[in-house]
Write a protein that holds these residues in place. Structure first.
Motif, mmCIF file in Angstrom:
data_model
loop_
_atom_site.group_PDB
_atom_site.id
_atom_site.type_symbol
_atom_site.label_atom_id
_atom_site.label_comp_id
_atom_site.label_asym_id
_atom_site.label_seq_id
_atom_site.Cartn_x
_atom_site.Cartn_y
_atom_site.Cartn_z
ATOM 1 N N GLN A 51 -8.350 -37.225 -33.906
ATOM 2 C CA GLN A 51 -7.372 -36.164 -33.766
ATOM 3 C C GLN A 51 -6.960 -35.420 -34.799
ATOM 4 O OE1 GLN A 51 -5.861 -35.687 -30.805
ATOM 5 N NE2 GLN A 51 -4.956 -33.979 -31.624
ATOM 6 N N TRP A 52 -7.337 -35.891 -35.939
ATOM 7 C CA TRP A 52 -6.826 -34.843 -37.213
ATOM 8 C C TRP A 52 -8.208 -33.920 -37.459
ATOM 9 C CZ3 TRP A 52 -10.422 -33.677 -41.052
ATOM 10 C CH2 TRP A 52 -9.781 -32.843 -42.202
ATOM 11 N N GLU A 53 -9.220 -34.394 -36.938
ATOM 12 C CA GLU A 53 -10.431 -33.257 -36.830
ATOM 13 C C GLU A 53 -10.184 -32.026 -35.902
ATOM 14 O OE1 GLU A 53 -15.195 -33.011 -36.903
ATOM 15 O OE2 GLU A 53 -14.303 -34.912 -36.576
ATOM 16 N N ILE A 54 -9.598 -32.554 -34.588
ATOM 17 C CA ILE A 54 -9.256 -31.490 -33.666
ATOM 18 C C ILE A 54 -8.235 -30.704 -34.014
ATOM 19 C CG2 ILE A 54 -8.075 -31.312 -31.391
ATOM 20 C CD1 ILE A 54 -10.779 -32.198 -31.003
ATOM 21 N N ASP A 55 -7.173 -31.355 -34.668
ATOM 22 C CA ASP A 55 -5.962 -30.295 -35.204
ATOM 23 C C ASP A 55 -6.472 -29.521 -36.253
ATOM 24 O OD1 ASP A 55 -4.478 -31.470 -33.454
ATOM 25 O OD2 ASP A 55 -3.537 -33.128 -34.890
ATOM 26 N N ASP A 56 -7.284 -29.827 -37.070
ATOM 27 C CA ASP A 56 -7.766 -29.072 -38.301
ATOM 28 C C ASP A 56 -8.798 -27.928 -37.774
ATOM 29 O OD1 ASP A 56 -8.325 -28.580 -41.061
ATOM 30 O OD2 ASP A 56 -10.350 -29.197 -40.754
ATOM 31 N N THR A 57 -9.504 -28.125 -36.949
ATOM 32 C CA THR A 57 -10.501 -27.321 -36.094
ATOM 33 C C THR A 57 -9.588 -26.304 -35.532
ATOM 34 O OG1 THR A 57 -12.316 -28.894 -35.951
ATOM 35 C CG2 THR A 57 -12.183 -26.777 -34.794
ATOM 36 N N ILE A 58 -8.519 -26.613 -34.851
ATOM 37 C CA ILE A 58 -7.594 -25.571 -34.203
ATOM 38 C C ILE A 58 -6.809 -24.765 -34.993
ATOM 39 C CG2 ILE A 58 -5.725 -25.379 -32.639
ATOM 40 C CD1 ILE A 58 -6.832 -27.841 -30.829
ATOM 41 N N SER A 59 -6.451 -25.211 -36.268
ATOM 42 C CA SER A 59 -5.817 -24.488 -36.854
ATOM 43 C C SER A 59 -6.626 -23.800 -37.867
ATOM 44 C CB SER A 59 -4.927 -25.303 -38.051
ATOM 45 O OG SER A 59 -5.892 -25.984 -39.092
ATOM 46 N N ARG A 60 -7.894 -23.780 -38.037
ATOM 47 C CA ARG A 60 -8.820 -22.823 -38.774
ATOM 48 C C ARG A 60 -9.581 -21.910 -37.757
ATOM 49 N NH1 ARG A 60 -12.648 -25.220 -41.356
ATOM 50 N NH2 ARG A 60 -12.624 -27.136 -40.267
ATOM 51 N N SER A 61 -9.211 -22.143 -36.600
ATOM 52 C CA SER A 61 -10.044 -21.483 -35.635
ATOM 53 C C SER A 61 -9.513 -20.052 -34.930
ATOM 54 C CB SER A 61 -10.818 -22.183 -34.576
ATOM 55 O OG SER A 61 -9.916 -22.645 -33.714
ATOM 56 N N GLU A 62 -10.217 -19.598 -34.228
ATOM 57 C CA GLU A 62 -9.564 -18.165 -33.211
ATOM 58 C C GLU A 62 -8.375 -18.832 -32.607
ATOM 59 O OE1 GLU A 62 -10.892 -16.007 -29.426
ATOM 60 O OE2 GLU A 62 -12.522 -16.139 -31.250
ATOM 61 N N PRO A 63 -7.295 -17.866 -32.576
ATOM 62 C CA PRO A 63 -6.080 -18.492 -31.874
ATOM 63 C C PRO A 63 -6.468 -18.854 -30.317
ATOM 64 C CG PRO A 63 -5.621 -16.454 -33.341
ATOM 65 C CD PRO A 63 -7.072 -16.616 -33.304
ATOM 66 N N GLY A 64 -5.643 -19.533 -29.944
ATOM 67 C CA GLY A 64 -5.678 -19.808 -28.514
ATOM 68 C C GLY A 64 -6.502 -20.967 -27.935
ATOM 69 N N GLY A 65 -6.841 -21.804 -29.120
ATOM 70 C CA GLY A 65 -7.592 -23.088 -28.722
ATOM 71 C C GLY A 65 -6.582 -23.811 -28.240
ATOM 72 N N VAL A 66 -7.233 -24.688 -27.219
ATOM 73 C CA VAL A 66 -6.349 -25.789 -26.590
ATOM 74 C C VAL A 66 -7.036 -27.166 -26.425
ATOM 75 C CG1 VAL A 66 -5.147 -26.238 -24.338
ATOM 76 C CG2 VAL A 66 -5.099 -24.101 -25.205
ATOM 77 N N GLN A 67 -6.544 -28.221 -27.000
ATOM 78 C CA GLN A 67 -7.251 -29.588 -26.872
ATOM 79 C C GLN A 67 -7.210 -29.929 -25.205
ATOM 80 O OE1 GLN A 67 -5.775 -32.468 -29.227
ATOM 81 N NE2 GLN A 67 -6.974 -34.070 -28.616
ATOM 82 N N ILE A 68 -8.382 -30.205 -24.621
ATOM 83 C CA ILE A 68 -8.420 -30.590 -23.356
ATOM 84 C C ILE A 68 -9.141 -32.140 -23.193
ATOM 85 C CG2 ILE A 68 -9.062 -28.244 -22.554
ATOM 86 C CD1 ILE A 68 -11.762 -28.770 -22.373
ATOM 87 N N SER A 69 -9.390 -32.741 -24.233
ATOM 88 C CA SER A 69 -9.693 -34.017 -24.003
ATOM 89 C C SER A 69 -9.527 -34.800 -25.585
ATOM 90 C CB SER A 69 -11.211 -34.635 -23.527
ATOM 91 O OG SER A 69 -12.166 -34.210 -24.530
ATOM 92 N N SER A 70 -9.976 -35.943 -25.838
ATOM 93 C CA SER A 70 -9.864 -36.530 -26.917
ATOM 94 C C SER A 70 -10.790 -35.759 -27.953
ATOM 95 C CB SER A 70 -10.194 -38.083 -27.013
ATOM 96 O OG SER A 70 -9.153 -38.713 -26.306
ATOM 97 N N ASN A 71 -11.827 -35.192 -27.743
ATOM 98 C CA ASN A 71 -12.762 -34.532 -28.648
ATOM 99 C C ASN A 71 -13.391 -33.287 -28.062
ATOM 100 O OD1 ASN A 71 -14.181 -35.777 -26.410
ATOM 101 N ND2 ASN A 71 -16.208 -35.747 -27.701
ATOM 102 N N GLU A 72 -12.510 -32.492 -27.241
ATOM 103 C CA GLU A 72 -12.815 -31.128 -26.753
ATOM 104 C C GLU A 72 -11.605 -30.252 -26.966
ATOM 105 O OE1 GLU A 72 -15.750 -31.833 -23.187
ATOM 106 O OE2 GLU A 72 -13.625 -32.623 -22.696
ATOM 107 N N ILE A 73 -12.102 -29.051 -27.454
ATOM 108 C CA ILE A 73 -11.233 -27.850 -27.538
ATOM 109 C C ILE A 73 -11.728 -26.620 -26.666
ATOM 110 C CG2 ILE A 73 -10.177 -26.162 -29.202
ATOM 111 C CD1 ILE A 73 -10.809 -28.173 -31.464
ATOM 112 N N ALA A 74 -10.833 -25.847 -26.040
ATOM 113 C CA ALA A 74 -11.294 -24.722 -25.006
ATOM 114 C C ALA A 74 -10.601 -23.441 -25.554
ATOM 115 C CB ALA A 74 -10.907 -25.271 -23.788
ATOM 116 N N TRP A 75 -11.222 -22.611 -25.546
ATOM 117 C CA TRP A 75 -10.803 -21.022 -25.729
ATOM 118 C C TRP A 75 -11.042 -20.169 -24.577
ATOM 119 C CZ3 TRP A 75 -13.113 -23.891 -29.612
ATOM 120 C CH2 TRP A 75 -12.542 -24.369 -30.576
ATOM 121 N N ARG A 76 -10.105 -19.110 -24.223
ATOM 122 C CA ARG A 76 -10.505 -18.257 -23.428
ATOM 123 C C ARG A 76 -10.554 -18.928 -21.805
ATOM 124 N NH1 ARG A 76 -15.506 -15.744 -26.094
ATOM 125 N NH2 ARG A 76 -14.850 -17.133 -27.969
#
Length: 90
Positions: A51-76
């Motif tokens: 979860q820390w890795e997911i949160d860190d990735t979202i915070s450092r990436s293009e705006p609009g990232g949404v966590q969709i599962s334990s290990n997946e992030i979706a954009w657009r």
């Protein structure tokens, strides 16, 4: 942004039942709802670090990232999806 101490605190809120770990209650809804067996088999510490890795990735990436599962992030709206490896996966 979370520190390693924050990731460790994810595990502190978790409980176990019959020897299997349950998701910490303070995980985002997408992670709590992820009922895949390989996710359920993770230790609470591993789930916290993931979860820390997911949160860190979202915070450092293009705006609009949404966590969709334990290990997946979706954009657009799901047109771009990043899958992080589960702890222990090869």
């Amino acid at each position: 942004m979370f520190s390693l101490n924050s990731a460790t605190s994810w595990a502190a809120g978790a409980s176990t039942a019959s020897g299997t770990a349950t998701a910490p209650t303070n995980l985002p809804a997408a992670a709590r709802a992820d009922d895949r067996p390989q996710v359920g088999a993770l230790s609470t510490a591993d789930r916290g670090l993931l979860q820390w890795e997911i949160d860190d990735t979202i915070s450092r990436s293009e705006p609009g990232g949404v966590q969709i599962s334990s290990n997946e992030i979706a954009w657009r709206g799901g047109k771009a999806v990043m899958v992080l490896p589960l702890p222990g996966a090869r």
